[in-house]
Design an enzyme around this catalytic site. Structure first.
Site, short mmCIF file in Angstrom:
data_model
loop_
_atom_site.label_atom_id
_atom_site.label_comp_id
_atom_site.label_asym_id
_atom_site.label_seq_id
_atom_site.Cartn_x
_atom_site.Cartn_y
_atom_site.Cartn_z
N PRO A 10 0.79 -1.23 0.00
CA PRO A 10 0.00 0.00 0.00
C PRO A 10 0.82 1.28 0.00
O PRO A 10 1.83 1.38 0.69
CB PRO A 10 -0.83 -0.10 1.29
CG PRO A 10 -0.19 -1.16 2.11
CD PRO A 10 0.48 -2.09 1.14
N ASN A 11 0.35 2.21 -0.78
CA ASN A 11 0.87 3.58 -0.89
C ASN A 11 2.19 3.68 -1.66
O ASN A 11 2.67 4.78 -1.92
CB ASN A 11 1.02 4.23 0.50
CG ASN A 11 -0.31 4.31 1.21
OD1 ASN A 11 -1.26 4.85 0.66
ND2 ASN A 11 -0.42 3.74 2.40
N ARG A 18 4.92 10.91 -2.62
CA ARG A 18 4.61 10.67 -1.21
C ARG A 18 5.81 11.02 -0.34
O ARG A 18 6.89 10.44 -0.52
CB ARG A 18 4.32 9.17 -1.12
CG ARG A 18 4.22 8.63 0.25
CD ARG A 18 4.25 7.11 0.24
NE ARG A 18 3.93 6.64 1.57
CZ ARG A 18 4.18 5.44 2.02
NH1 ARG A 18 4.74 4.55 1.23
NH2 ARG A 18 3.88 5.11 3.24
N TYR A 23 10.93 9.17 1.40
CA TYR A 23 10.99 8.10 0.41
C TYR A 23 11.71 8.49 -0.90
O TYR A 23 11.85 7.64 -1.78
CB TYR A 23 9.57 7.61 0.09
CG TYR A 23 8.87 7.02 1.31
CD1 TYR A 23 9.31 5.84 1.89
CD2 TYR A 23 7.79 7.68 1.91
CE1 TYR A 23 8.69 5.30 3.01
CE2 TYR A 23 7.16 7.15 3.03
CZ TYR A 23 7.62 5.97 3.58
OH TYR A 23 7.02 5.44 4.69
N ASN A 74 8.24 -5.20 -0.66
CA ASN A 74 8.05 -4.08 0.26
C ASN A 74 6.57 -4.07 0.63
O ASN A 74 5.74 -3.61 -0.15
CB ASN A 74 8.46 -2.75 -0.36
CG ASN A 74 8.35 -1.62 0.66
OD1 ASN A 74 7.73 -1.76 1.71
ND2 ASN A 74 8.98 -0.49 0.36
N ALA A 77 2.89 -0.58 5.03
CA ALA A 77 2.42 -0.61 6.42
C ALA A 77 1.92 -2.00 6.85
O ALA A 77 1.85 -2.29 8.06
CB ALA A 77 1.33 0.42 6.62
N GLU A 98 12.53 -8.96 2.36
CA GLU A 98 11.70 -7.81 2.74
C GLU A 98 12.53 -6.54 2.58
O GLU A 98 13.66 -6.48 3.07
CB GLU A 98 11.28 -8.00 4.21
CG GLU A 98 10.37 -6.93 4.74
CD GLU A 98 10.04 -7.14 6.22
OE1 GLU A 98 9.89 -8.30 6.69
OE2 GLU A 98 9.97 -6.12 6.94
N HIS A 100 12.60 -2.24 2.90
CA HIS A 100 12.02 -0.97 3.31
C HIS A 100 12.93 0.15 2.86
O HIS A 100 14.14 0.12 3.11
CB HIS A 100 11.81 -0.90 4.82
CG HIS A 100 10.85 -1.94 5.29
ND1 HIS A 100 9.51 -1.86 5.02
CD2 HIS A 100 11.05 -3.12 5.92
CE1 HIS A 100 8.92 -2.94 5.48
NE2 HIS A 100 9.83 -3.73 6.03
N ARG A 107 12.25 5.56 13.00
CA ARG A 107 10.96 6.26 12.87
C ARG A 107 10.05 5.89 14.06
O ARG A 107 10.54 5.47 15.10
CB ARG A 107 10.34 5.90 11.51
CG ARG A 107 11.24 6.32 10.34
CD ARG A 107 10.61 5.99 9.00
NE ARG A 107 9.39 6.75 8.77
CZ ARG A 107 8.49 6.46 7.83
NH1 ARG A 107 8.69 5.44 7.03
NH2 ARG A 107 7.40 7.19 7.70
C1 DQA Z 1 7.97 1.33 4.19
C2 DQA Z 1 7.96 1.56 5.71
C3 DQA Z 1 6.58 1.33 6.29
O1 DQA Z 1 6.58 1.58 7.69
C4 DQA Z 1 5.59 2.30 5.66
O2 DQA Z 1 4.28 2.03 6.14
C5 DQA Z 1 5.62 2.23 4.17
C6 DQA Z 1 6.92 2.18 3.50
C7 DQA Z 1 9.34 1.69 3.57
O3 DQA Z 1 9.57 1.29 2.44
O4 DQA Z 1 10.15 2.39 4.20
O5 DQA Z 1 4.60 2.31 3.50
O6 DQA Z 1 7.73 -0.03 3.92
#
Ligand code: DQA
Length: 150
Positions: A10-11, A18, A23, A74, A77, A98, A100, A107
């Site tokens: 998501p996102n 964003r 990011y 990735n 959240a 995984e 990030h 954070r």
């Molecule tokens: C994320 C870190 C997560 O906490 C966050 O909710 C994201 C992006 C990252 O790539 O740093 O959506 O996965």
């Protein structure tokens, strides 16, 4: 010749727009293109998907069985919330890395725990979008050593 699956949760379709201070300015399209180029150069292929829906991500993980040699993921959240995604990863016999982009440990406290990390092969955190390339390099190295199916 192997096939790597790149999944973004998501996102992450909003990368570039964003919170660019967290990011960066590159888009998801840029990420996919660069990982694809790296893998293609080494004779491997990439399938890439992004979804804002947990169930869709679970479906793609299930469908990867027998088709894909490694997954770069990735989970956004969902990393911090999804027992269902963890169970999906546990249900397949494919190594998952995984990734990030941000350093989740620097954070908010709710980002410090990954529900998924214990069932992943490993985790790359806080190295920006280079993390995706590093995950691809890991799979290429496994392949070069004859240890992966890739
Ligand atoms: C994320 C870190 C997560 O906490 C966050 O909710 C994201 C992006 C990252 O790539 O740093 O959506 O996965």
């Amino acid at each position: 010749m192997g096939n790597i699956l790149l999944l973004n949760g998501p996102n992450l379709n909003r990368l570039g727009k964003r919170e660019p201070d967290v990011y960066g300015h590159e888009t998801l399209e840029d990420v996919v293109k660069s990982v694809e180029e790296t893998l293609n150069r080494a004779g491997h292929s990439l399938t890439a998907h992004q979804s804002n829906h947990e169930g869709q991500l679970i479906e793609w993980i299930h469908e990867a069985e027998g088709v894909v040699d490694g997954i770069i993921f990735n989970p956004g959240a969902y990393t911090h919330t999804s027992i269902a995604l963890r169970d999906a990863i546990s249900s397949i016999n494919i190594p998952v890395v995984e990734v990030h982009i941000s350093n989740v440990h620097a954070r908010e406290e709710f980002r410090h725990t990954s529900i998924l990390a214990p069932v992943c092969a490993g985790q790359i955190v806080g190295l920006g979008i280079k993390g995706y390339q590093l995950a691809a390099a890991y799979f290429l190295q496994l392949s070069a050593e004859g240890r992966g199916k890739v």
